[in-house]
Design a protein around this motif. Structure first.
Motif, mmCIF file in Angstrom:
data_model
loop_
_atom_site.group_PDB
_atom_site.id
_atom_site.type_symbol
_atom_site.label_atom_id
_atom_site.label_comp_id
_atom_site.label_asym_id
_atom_site.label_seq_id
_atom_site.Cartn_x
_atom_site.Cartn_y
_atom_site.Cartn_z
ATOM 1 N N GLY A 100 0.784 -1.233 0.000
ATOM 2 C CA GLY A 100 0.000 0.000 0.000
ATOM 3 C C GLY A 100 0.811 1.276 0.000
ATOM 4 N N SER A 101 2.120 1.170 0.103
ATOM 5 C CA SER A 101 2.993 2.355 0.120
ATOM 6 C C SER A 101 3.698 2.479 -1.227
ATOM 7 C CB SER A 101 4.037 2.236 1.241
ATOM 8 O OG SER A 101 3.411 2.131 2.499
ATOM 9 N N SER A 102 3.325 3.476 -1.993
ATOM 10 C CA SER A 102 3.947 3.690 -3.297
ATOM 11 C C SER A 102 5.237 4.487 -3.144
ATOM 12 C CB SER A 102 2.993 4.445 -4.217
ATOM 13 O OG SER A 102 2.793 5.770 -3.738
ATOM 14 N N ILE A 103 6.038 4.493 -4.185
ATOM 15 C CA ILE A 103 7.247 5.312 -4.183
ATOM 16 C C ILE A 103 6.884 6.778 -3.995
ATOM 17 C CG2 ILE A 103 9.194 6.125 -5.590
ATOM 18 C CD1 ILE A 103 9.602 3.353 -4.441
ATOM 19 N N ALA A 104 5.779 7.201 -4.605
ATOM 20 C CA ALA A 104 5.332 8.595 -4.441
ATOM 21 C C ALA A 104 4.981 8.883 -2.978
ATOM 22 C CB ALA A 104 4.133 8.867 -5.343
ATOM 23 N N ASP A 105 4.295 7.937 -2.320
ATOM 24 C CA ASP A 105 3.965 8.105 -0.904
ATOM 25 C C ASP A 105 5.232 8.221 -0.064
ATOM 26 O OD1 ASP A 105 1.217 7.837 -1.417
ATOM 27 O OD2 ASP A 105 1.295 5.664 -1.166
ATOM 28 N N LEU A 106 6.175 7.340 -0.347
ATOM 29 C CA LEU A 106 7.401 7.286 0.444
ATOM 30 C C LEU A 106 8.241 8.536 0.263
ATOM 31 C CD1 LEU A 106 8.194 3.556 -0.299
ATOM 32 C CD2 LEU A 106 7.702 4.502 1.964
ATOM 33 N N THR A 107 8.446 8.950 -0.985
ATOM 34 C CA THR A 107 9.288 10.129 -1.216
ATOM 35 C C THR A 107 8.636 11.395 -0.681
ATOM 36 O OG1 THR A 107 8.383 10.287 -3.470
ATOM 37 C CG2 THR A 107 10.500 9.168 -3.205
ATOM 38 N N ALA A 108 7.299 11.451 -0.706
ATOM 39 C CA ALA A 108 6.611 12.611 -0.135
ATOM 40 C C ALA A 108 6.833 12.670 1.371
ATOM 41 C CB ALA A 108 5.120 12.551 -0.455
ATOM 42 N N ALA A 109 6.738 11.513 2.037
ATOM 43 C CA ALA A 109 6.950 11.475 3.483
ATOM 44 C C ALA A 109 8.411 11.736 3.844
ATOM 45 C CB ALA A 109 6.517 10.119 4.030
ATOM 46 N N MET A 110 9.335 11.194 3.038
ATOM 47 C CA MET A 110 10.763 11.331 3.308
ATOM 48 C C MET A 110 11.321 12.681 2.860
ATOM 49 S SD MET A 110 11.628 7.488 1.928
ATOM 50 C CE MET A 110 13.374 7.356 2.306
ATOM 51 N N ARG A 111 10.569 13.374 1.999
ATOM 52 C CA ARG A 111 10.972 14.673 1.449
ATOM 53 C C ARG A 111 12.265 14.567 0.647
ATOM 54 N NH1 ARG A 111 9.461 19.055 6.285
ATOM 55 N NH2 ARG A 111 7.261 18.425 6.462
ATOM 56 N N ILE A 112 12.310 13.510 -0.159
ATOM 57 C CA ILE A 112 13.432 13.327 -1.068
ATOM 58 C C ILE A 112 12.867 12.937 -2.434
ATOM 59 C CG2 ILE A 112 15.016 12.629 0.768
ATOM 60 C CD1 ILE A 112 14.664 9.727 -0.150
ATOM 61 N N THR A 113 13.711 12.936 -3.441
ATOM 62 C CA THR A 113 13.283 12.554 -4.786
ATOM 63 C C THR A 113 13.371 11.045 -4.954
ATOM 64 O OG1 THR A 113 15.505 12.706 -5.710
ATOM 65 C CG2 THR A 113 14.174 14.743 -5.689
ATOM 66 N N PRO A 114 12.656 10.489 -5.918
ATOM 67 C CA PRO A 114 12.814 9.058 -6.199
ATOM 68 C C PRO A 114 14.262 8.688 -6.511
ATOM 69 C CG PRO A 114 10.851 9.899 -7.296
ATOM 70 C CD PRO A 114 11.578 11.094 -6.732
ATOM 71 N N GLN A 115 14.975 9.572 -7.242
ATOM 72 C CA GLN A 115 16.373 9.297 -7.558
ATOM 73 C C GLN A 115 17.208 9.166 -6.281
ATOM 74 O OE1 GLN A 115 14.486 11.649 -8.881
ATOM 75 N NE2 GLN A 115 14.437 11.308 -11.103
ATOM 76 N N SER A 116 16.935 10.045 -5.308
ATOM 77 C CA SER A 116 17.674 9.976 -4.038
ATOM 78 C C SER A 116 17.336 8.708 -3.277
ATOM 79 C CB SER A 116 17.356 11.200 -3.178
ATOM 80 O OG SER A 116 17.850 12.377 -3.770
ATOM 81 N N LEU A 117 16.066 8.302 -3.325
ATOM 82 C CA LEU A 117 15.660 7.069 -2.640
ATOM 83 C C LEU A 117 16.424 5.872 -3.202
ATOM 84 C CD1 LEU A 117 12.042 5.964 -1.750
ATOM 85 C CD2 LEU A 117 13.637 4.367 -2.800
ATOM 86 N N TYR A 118 16.437 5.749 -4.528
ATOM 87 C CA TYR A 118 17.108 4.608 -5.140
ATOM 88 C C TYR A 118 18.618 4.676 -4.947
ATOM 89 C CZ TYR A 118 12.695 3.273 -7.307
ATOM 90 O OH TYR A 118 11.395 2.878 -7.510
ATOM 91 N N ALA A 119 19.171 5.894 -4.975
ATOM 92 C CA ALA A 119 20.615 6.041 -4.781
ATOM 93 C C ALA A 119 21.025 5.636 -3.369
ATOM 94 C CB ALA A 119 21.032 7.478 -5.068
ATOM 95 N N ALA A 120 20.185 5.986 -2.386
ATOM 96 C CA ALA A 120 20.538 5.730 -0.993
ATOM 97 C C ALA A 120 20.186 4.322 -0.533
ATOM 98 C CB ALA A 120 19.840 6.752 -0.095
ATOM 99 N N PHE A 121 19.083 3.775 -1.047
ATOM 100 C CA PHE A 121 18.583 2.507 -0.516
ATOM 101 C C PHE A 121 18.522 1.379 -1.545
ATOM 102 C CE2 PHE A 121 16.751 5.992 1.978
ATOM 103 C CZ PHE A 121 17.204 5.651 3.246
ATOM 104 N N GLY A 122 18.687 1.692 -2.805
ATOM 105 C CA GLY A 122 18.731 0.659 -3.828
ATOM 106 C C GLY A 122 17.389 0.290 -4.406
ATOM 107 N N SER A 123 16.408 0.060 -3.548
ATOM 108 C CA SER A 123 15.085 -0.346 -4.015
ATOM 109 C C SER A 123 14.080 -0.142 -2.898
ATOM 110 C CB SER A 123 15.086 -1.823 -4.432
ATOM 111 O OG SER A 123 15.302 -2.646 -3.298
ATOM 112 N N LYS A 124 12.824 -0.228 -3.258
ATOM 113 C CA LYS A 124 11.762 -0.140 -2.245
ATOM 114 C C LYS A 124 11.887 -1.291 -1.246
ATOM 115 C CE LYS A 124 6.707 -0.473 -1.805
ATOM 116 N NZ LYS A 124 5.430 -0.670 -2.534
ATOM 117 N N ALA A 125 12.223 -2.472 -1.734
ATOM 118 C CA ALA A 125 12.347 -3.637 -0.860
ATOM 119 C C ALA A 125 13.461 -3.457 0.158
ATOM 120 C CB ALA A 125 12.590 -4.888 -1.695
ATOM 121 N N GLU A 126 14.611 -2.944 -0.293
ATOM 122 C CA GLU A 126 15.721 -2.728 0.632
ATOM 123 C C GLU A 126 15.397 -1.623 1.634
ATOM 124 O OE1 GLU A 126 18.401 -4.546 1.148
ATOM 125 O OE2 GLU A 126 17.507 -5.888 -0.337
ATOM 126 N N LEU A 127 14.701 -0.607 1.180
ATOM 127 C CA LEU A 127 14.253 0.448 2.103
ATOM 128 C C LEU A 127 13.354 -0.154 3.173
ATOM 129 C CD1 LEU A 127 13.817 3.418 2.971
ATOM 130 C CD2 LEU A 127 11.990 3.542 1.252
#
Length: 220
Positions: free
Chosen positions: A44-71
């Motif tokens: 139920g948590s989309s990348i858009a939901d996560l990046t909005a809550a984290m206040r980072i871009t999708p590119q930053s999310l993938y760069a820092a954590f690799g994937s949604k699963a690893e996050l």
């Protein structure tokens, strides 16, 4: 030759920029992602939901954590590190078995109903149903629940060895009973149960646990 050199310098500079560490506090953004997963679940948590809550871009999310699963895996570990209302590990404390579980369950009730984060347990009822492509995550969370069951079993067996629990106690079965209590508390907290209501439930669980107790604990 000069043009080629400048182009290489530009490419090297771009590579260095891409390799720079993210400009955010990892624990802070993990906490934001944790609460999003906790509230809405993995599917139920989309990348858009996560990046909005984290206040980072999708590119930053993938760069820092690799994937949604690893996050998600990192947020589960952060959840495990969260401070408890009563600090310390009750299963390592010098107390009898019933007291150890009573303290653990009381901590759980207070965490599951705390107002500062989503209700319930992030692990005990997580990813019970998921899309086929997310089965590795479901297996990961299931393995965490089995680890908790192993901890419960070990603590009951310690009580049997130390003489405060009956020697013929089925440690694994009793551990599963206590695991079911935790999962039930999580669901009921999500459905609006209060701390006091869960504490009353714990009273029934510890009464059942005392049926396997050989000696009454000293005043504590």
């Amino acid at each position: 030759m000069t043009i080629v050199k400048n182009r290489k310098e530009t490419e090297n500079s771009s590579s260095r920029k891409r390799g720079r560490p993210p400009a955010f506090d990892r624990e802070t953004v993990l906490a934001a992602a944790r609460d999003t997963f906790w509230q809405h679940g993995y599917d139920g948590s989309s990348i858009a939901d996560l990046t909005a809550a984290m206040r980072i871009t999708p590119q930053s999310l993938y760069a820092a954590f690799g994937s949604k699963a690893e996050l998600y895996r990192e947020t589960l570990e952060q959840y495990r590190r969260m401070p408890r209302p009563e600090p310390g590990n009750p299963f390592e404390a010098n107390v009898d078995t019933v007291s150890a579980f009573e303290r653990f369950l009381t901590n759980s009730a207070k965490i599951f109903t705390a107002p500062e984060h989503p209700k319930g347990c992030m692990i005990s009822t997580a990813v019970l149903n998921c899309a086929e492509e997310n089965e590795p995550i479901a297996h990961h969370v299931s393995s965490m629940r089995r680890q908790t069951l192993d901890v419960f079993t070990t603590r009951i067996e310690r009580g049997m060895a130390e003489g405060d629990m009956r020697a013929n106690t089925n440690a694994r079965s009793l551990a599963r009973f206590l695991g079911a209590i935790v999962q039930g508390m999580s669901v009921q907290a999500r459905d609006g149960a209060t701390t006091d209501e869960l504490l009353a439930l714990i009273g029934h669980a510890t009464s059942e646990l005392r049926k396997y107790q050989l000696q009454q604990p000293a005043d504590r």
